[in-house]
Write an enzyme that holds these catalytic residues in place. Structure first.
Site, PDB file in Angstrom:
ATOM      1  CB  SER A  13      -0.963  -0.056   1.188  1.00 36.79           C
ATOM      2  OG  SER A  13      -2.024   0.850   1.032  1.00 36.79           O
ATOM      3  CG  HIS A  32      -5.903  -2.548   0.452  1.00 34.49           C
ATOM      4  ND1 HIS A  32      -5.303  -2.101  -0.709  1.00 34.49           N
ATOM      5  CD2 HIS A  32      -5.272  -1.902   1.470  1.00 34.49           C
ATOM      6  CE1 HIS A  32      -4.355  -1.216  -0.414  1.00 34.49           C
ATOM      7  NE2 HIS A  32      -4.315  -1.091   0.909  1.00 34.49           N
TER       8      HIS A  32
END
Length: 258
Positions: A103, A236
């Site tokens: 991320s 995610h």
């Protein structure tokens, strides 16, 4: 987003910035790992354990303002964080090394790799996980949300136990770090330059609400060397559930780098 534990990290430390959860003096290669927004070095304990049998030592970056560094001020920009990290990181580049970021950590790993390459100390490989390519990054405004909206955004990413999101004391401790890191992501602008000359591997979850497969594929645009893309089941935070699979991908990619 996985909330960081508010307790001290039970890790062997290397200065302020790097944590060695599985020290291995004889390791043939080091992997420097950069956490997600709001995350901490302990996010990579599982990966350190998975890679130790392969002779890969994990060094996890600990950002200021969390865990055993929570008394320190946050760093507000990608460039400033990379600049502060580099002096310590340079001490660990005497043997082959690679970088991994998830991320926001992918952006930080990429910019760190660029700086090191400019200095003539290139990593053997860059792994970027759960992040859009630099030139397609959206302008983040998540840091401008009020607390309840920010918590809802975290919940949507499904990387945090819902019970933790109801713990007001914990949230008061960790929300400032999350908000600061999102502000860092929002302020980031890609600096055009030559493609990196080392191999790049992108990883993404097939149901990540923030990163499509096409977004991840565009990391190839900054790779002047070999590029690979791996799409794994999950959202995610696929890394939380697919640590072993990610470890195998890293091992295979680094087989020729030692």
């Amino acid at each position: 987003m996985t909330l960081p534990t508010p307790t001290r990290a039970p890790a062997a430390a290397s200065g302020e910035w790097l944590r060695r959860y599985r020290p291995a003096e004889a390791a043939s290669l080091r992997l420097v790992c950069f956490p997600h927004a709001g995350g901490s070095a302990s996010a990579f304990l599982g990966l350190a354990t998975a890679l130790a049998p392969a002779g890969i030592e994990v060094l996890a970056v600990q950002y200021p303002g969390r865990q055993d560094r929570r008394g320190e001020p946050f760093i507000r920009t990608v460039d400033a964080l990379v600049e502060a990290l580099l002096p310590e990181l340079r001490q660990w580049t005497g043997r082959p090394f690679a970088l991994f970021g998830h991320s926001l950590g992918a952006t930080l790993a990429y910019e760190t790799a660029r700086r090191l390459e400019e200095e003539g100390t290139s990593p053997r490989h860059l792994f970027v996980s759960g992040r859009r390519a630099p030139e397609t990054a959206l302008r983040e405004t998540v840091h401008l949300l009020d607390d309840q909206a920010l918590i809802a955004r975290i919940a949507r990413l499904q990387g945090t136990d819902p019970a933790l999101l109801r713990d007001e004391e914990l949230l008061r401790m960790v929300l400032p770090a999350i908000r600061s890191d999102y502000a860092m992501a929002g302020a980031y602008r890609h600096r055009p330059g030559p493609a990196v000359r080392f191999p790049v591997t992108a990883l993404t979850g097939d149901s990540d609400p923030n990163v499509s497969v096409e977004d991840a594929q565009r990391w190839s645009e900054v790779a002047g060397g070999p590029f690979g893309l791996h799409v794994l089941p999950g959202g995610h935070f696929f890394l939380n559930d697919r640590t072993e699979s990610v470890g195998h991908i890293i091992e295979e990619a680094l087989d020729d780098a030692r």
